[in-house]
Design a protein around this motif. Structure first.
Motif, short mmCIF file in Angstrom:
data_model
loop_
_atom_site.label_atom_id
_atom_site.label_comp_id
_atom_site.label_asym_id
_atom_site.label_seq_id
_atom_site.Cartn_x
_atom_site.Cartn_y
_atom_site.Cartn_z
N TYR A 56 -6.04 -6.61 -1.94
CA TYR A 56 -7.11 -5.61 -1.95
C TYR A 56 -8.04 -5.81 -0.75
CZ TYR A 56 -11.23 -3.00 -3.32
OH TYR A 56 -12.30 -2.13 -3.33
N SER A 95 -6.59 -4.57 2.49
CA SER A 95 -6.13 -3.19 2.56
C SER A 95 -7.25 -2.19 2.84
CB SER A 95 -5.42 -2.80 1.26
OG SER A 95 -6.35 -2.79 0.19
N ALA A 96 -8.29 -2.61 3.51
CA ALA A 96 -9.45 -1.75 3.72
C ALA A 96 -9.11 -0.43 4.41
CB ALA A 96 -10.52 -2.49 4.52
N ARG A 97 -8.13 -0.42 5.27
CA ARG A 97 -7.77 0.80 6.00
C ARG A 97 -6.62 1.56 5.38
NH1 ARG A 97 -8.59 -0.60 12.34
NH2 ARG A 97 -10.58 -1.64 12.10
N GLN A 98 -6.15 1.12 4.24
CA GLN A 98 -5.02 1.77 3.57
C GLN A 98 -5.49 2.31 2.22
OE1 GLN A 98 -2.25 -1.42 3.37
NE2 GLN A 98 -1.80 -1.39 5.55
N ARG A 99 -6.04 3.51 2.25
CA ARG A 99 -6.71 4.09 1.08
C ARG A 99 -5.79 4.16 -0.15
NH1 ARG A 99 -9.09 9.82 1.99
NH2 ARG A 99 -8.78 8.98 4.05
N LEU A 100 -4.56 4.63 0.02
CA LEU A 100 -3.65 4.77 -1.12
C LEU A 100 -3.27 3.42 -1.71
CD1 LEU A 100 -1.33 7.66 0.12
CD2 LEU A 100 -3.25 7.78 -1.49
N ARG A 101 -3.03 2.47 -0.84
CA ARG A 101 -2.69 1.12 -1.32
C ARG A 101 -3.87 0.51 -2.06
NH1 ARG A 101 -0.32 -3.89 2.28
NH2 ARG A 101 0.13 -5.23 0.53
N ARG A 102 -5.05 0.72 -1.54
CA ARG A 102 -6.25 0.16 -2.18
C ARG A 102 -6.46 0.78 -3.56
NH1 ARG A 102 -11.95 -1.79 0.22
NH2 ARG A 102 -10.69 -3.57 0.73
N ARG A 103 -6.23 2.08 -3.69
CA ARG A 103 -6.37 2.73 -5.00
C ARG A 103 -5.36 2.15 -6.00
NH1 ARG A 103 -6.98 8.99 -3.11
NH2 ARG A 103 -9.05 8.77 -2.23
#
Length: 69
Positions: A40, A43-51
């Motif tokens: 998490y 993954s600050a720049r990966q919105r879908l992965r973070r969700r």
């Protein structure tokens, strides 16, 4: 689900004879949470992965700690 992750994944982690004693299940649960948190934070720049990770961490947090079968 088991400890917040898909049951087949949990069984794969615990299904190797001699690898994980039943009393170590809480340690595995903790380490799963640590790995999710690390992913998490990374993954600050990966919105879908973070969700997806947020959903996984919520499931992990809500899961009851259960002894190994």
């Amino acid at each position: 689900m088991r400890d917040g992750i898909a049951l087949p994944d949990w069984q794969a982690l615990t299904g190797v004879p001699g690898l994980l004693a039943p009393d170590q299940a809480p340690i595995l649960r903790f380490l799963i949470g640590e790995v999710m948190l690390a992913y998490y934070l990374d993954s600050a720049r990966q919105r879908l992965r973070r969700r997806a990770l947020v959903r996984a961490m919520r499931a992990w947090a809500k899961a009851e700690v259960t002894p190994a079968p």
